[in-house]
Design a protein around this motif. Sequence first.
Motif, PDB file in Angstrom:
ATOM      1  N   UNK A 392       0.833  -1.206   0.000  1.00  0.00           N
ATOM      2  CA  UNK A 392       0.000   0.000   0.000  1.00  0.00           C
ATOM      3  C   UNK A 392       0.868   1.257   0.000  1.00  0.00           C
ATOM      4  N   UNK A 393       0.472   2.245  -0.825  1.00  0.00           N
ATOM      5  CA  UNK A 393       1.214   3.495  -0.885  1.00  0.00           C
ATOM      6  C   UNK A 393       1.174   4.184   0.481  1.00  0.00           C
ATOM      7  N   UNK A 394       2.329   4.658   0.916  1.00  0.00           N
ATOM      8  CA  UNK A 394       2.432   5.331   2.214  1.00  0.00           C
ATOM      9  C   UNK A 394       3.396   6.506   2.098  1.00  0.00           C
ATOM     10  N   UNK A 395       3.319   7.413   3.066  1.00  0.00           N
ATOM     11  CA  UNK A 395       4.257   8.546   3.073  1.00  0.00           C
ATOM     12  C   UNK A 395       5.596   8.080   3.616  1.00  0.00           C
ATOM     13  N   UNK A 396       6.646   8.853   3.321  1.00  0.00           N
ATOM     14  CA  UNK A 396       7.989   8.481   3.785  1.00  0.00           C
ATOM     15  C   UNK A 396       8.149   8.708   5.285  1.00  0.00           C
ATOM     16  N   UNK A 397       7.154   9.350   5.909  1.00  0.00           N
ATOM     17  CA  UNK A 397       7.239   9.617   7.341  1.00  0.00           C
ATOM     18  C   UNK A 397       6.504   8.571   8.188  1.00  0.00           C
ATOM     19  N   UNK A 398       5.909   7.572   7.529  1.00  0.00           N
ATOM     20  CA  UNK A 398       5.154   6.537   8.250  1.00  0.00           C
ATOM     21  C   UNK A 398       6.091   5.674   9.085  1.00  0.00           C
ATOM     22  N   UNK A 399       5.702   5.395  10.348  1.00  0.00           N
ATOM     23  CA  UNK A 399       6.514   4.524  11.199  1.00  0.00           C
ATOM     24  C   UNK A 399       6.367   3.070  10.739  1.00  0.00           C
ATOM     25  N   UNK A 400       7.486   2.370  10.669  1.00  0.00           N
ATOM     26  CA  UNK A 400       7.489   0.971  10.227  1.00  0.00           C
ATOM     27  C   UNK A 400       7.285   0.037  11.414  1.00  0.00           C
ATOM     28  N   UNK A 401       6.710  -1.111  11.134  1.00  0.00           N
ATOM     29  CA  UNK A 401       6.480  -2.125  12.165  1.00  0.00           C
ATOM     30  C   UNK A 401       7.252  -3.393  11.854  1.00  0.00           C
ATOM     31  N   UNK A 402       7.458  -4.187  12.861  1.00  0.00           N
ATOM     32  CA  UNK A 402       8.174  -5.451  12.705  1.00  0.00           C
ATOM     33  C   UNK A 402       7.531  -6.310  11.615  1.00  0.00           C
ATOM     34  N   UNK A 403       8.344  -6.778  10.649  1.00  0.00           N
ATOM     35  CA  UNK A 403       7.845  -7.669   9.614  1.00  0.00           C
ATOM     36  C   UNK A 403       7.287  -6.985   8.382  1.00  0.00           C
ATOM     37  N   UNK A 404       7.237  -5.636   8.356  1.00  0.00           N
ATOM     38  CA  UNK A 404       6.727  -4.927   7.176  1.00  0.00           C
ATOM     39  C   UNK A 404       7.587  -5.237   5.947  1.00  0.00           C
TER      40      UNK A 404
END
Length: 611
Positions: A392-404
């Motif tokens: 899914x398209x997301x902004x570069x400021x989105x926090x990442x989660x384990x396993x993404x």
Amino acid sequence: MKEEIAKIKAEIKFDERKLKELESILKDMGLNDDSILASLLYVADISKQKSIEEISTIYPENVVNTVKTLIKLDKINYSQQSIEAENIRKMFFAITKDIRTIMLKIAFVVTNLRFVDDMNEKDKISLAHSIFALFAPLSARLGLSAFKTELENGAFKIIDPKKYDEIQSEVDSRFHKRQPIVERLKTLVNNCMKDLGISGKVYGRKKHIYSIYKKLADHPLDNIYDLIAVRAIVKTIPDCYALLGRLHSVVEPMQNRFKDYIAIPKPNGYQSLHTTVIFEGFPVEIQIRTEEMHKYAEYGVAAHWLYKEKRSKQDSLDVRLAWLRQMMENENVSIDELAKSLSQDIYNNEIFVQTPKGKVIYLPSGSTPIDFAYAIHSEVGNKCVGAKINGKMSTVTTSLNNGDIVEIITNPNSKGPSRDWLKICKTSEARSKINSFFKKNMKEDTIKLGKSLLENAIKDKGYSVTKLLAKPYLDEILNYYNISEIDELYTNIGTSAISAKYIANKLANLYQKQIKQNENTSSPANKVTLSTPTDKQIQLKGLNNILIKFAGCCHPMYGDPIVGFVSSGRGVIIHRAICPNLSYFSHHRIIDASWKPIDEESKSTKKHKKT
């Protein structure tokens, strides 16, 4: 080599207890005779029994270079407030050449810690700060788990002995109460291994004190599930998974408490299976690993060093040490970033994310696609315009989660990163690469900024910019930082890699040192000659034919803004206008003073007459 080791042992006088302890540590690390000889020669140098010059003429070049690097490392101030980025970078450079240099340094620190009771209180505190700021994190990153644990516990006990004893007492109490439970769980694990035909060893262990202390900030002691653990050491990787499956069939595993560090090792190479089970009503962690994994978990890089020496191709060890080389590549890492990067504990607060092709990238918790992009490559980060997270398209400021699963969208026409990214990204690697981009693309502006910052810092100290930026003083500064030209110094100041205030202080010290030399002796021809001012150069408002002296506290020199102080019986004392001592004098006794213009024709005439 063994003969040379025996010879140097016989020649130097050193605390026999410490020497034996050091040799034992070096043996545990798996270091070779060259490293042992280098450590002994280093001891000979620091104890003033042999000079580095003397050593250089006798012993092999690689050994001498190791000794020289160890001596350089002694000059580093390890407190995070005053840590010098350039000195740390030199240390990293030594690491990329030969990792054993740092392993030797860690061995000396561990030795000192084991004899900490021989130190005075000031030296103890200094040792503890150096451990927390540098040596424990380095041990962790190199996979030297056994030494990391010892260093952290020892340093914590020095800094806060009361808290250390309090936690140790609580842990010992719980361990004592649960000891029968642990013993029964060990028996269960052994029985499972026998049923499967797996050979190995099983033992219990307590979590180390400093690690518990850090976790207490977020969890009460009873909620730290790995406080007590059972560890199984088996022969093969299939044995690890077979034992895990059998255990999960006979005891209840806790949800979200399973970690497979065999399939996805930690960045420093650590491998093991971790699972927490409920046994007789208590949560207990079980770790399962092979003998080779256990050896690496305890001694890290050292456990594989001899193997590394015998191969020519790049292997996973090189990959695990890549973070050091990345620090070397990014020359404008700030002091704060270096300290923060070094002090990050890679055992905690980490996530792993993957590229669409399955490559695993480890990042600190809270990282964004910006951090991910720069972890892949500088150009990927510089051309990043967006990201897809799990498709899914997301902004570069989105926090990442384990396993993404993260895919970076790039645009070759992108003008580069935004300065706002520096506030968003979590890794020092991303910040340093963003700063590198601006450093490269805005070099002229950075040079101007650095020059302005330095000049302002000099003025804030009350000195003349022209005097402090004299070529001899600048040459010393450039030589100290191993910089070839002044623009490079300004660039480092403009990017905060070097402090303008720090350089101004060093220049002022050189200036004052030269003044004192001129007062006591005539300056050599190859040094700066700063002419001593005379009373004939001074003009006082409304006063003539009066005794004039120059203040020893601020050393006014021709061209400095000056004032006069009318003393009792000593005439007028000339001070620099910014001299701090003026605040203690009566205001009505301060008078205007200035320098007379230099009469070039008069000077020329005097010179002609002398000839």
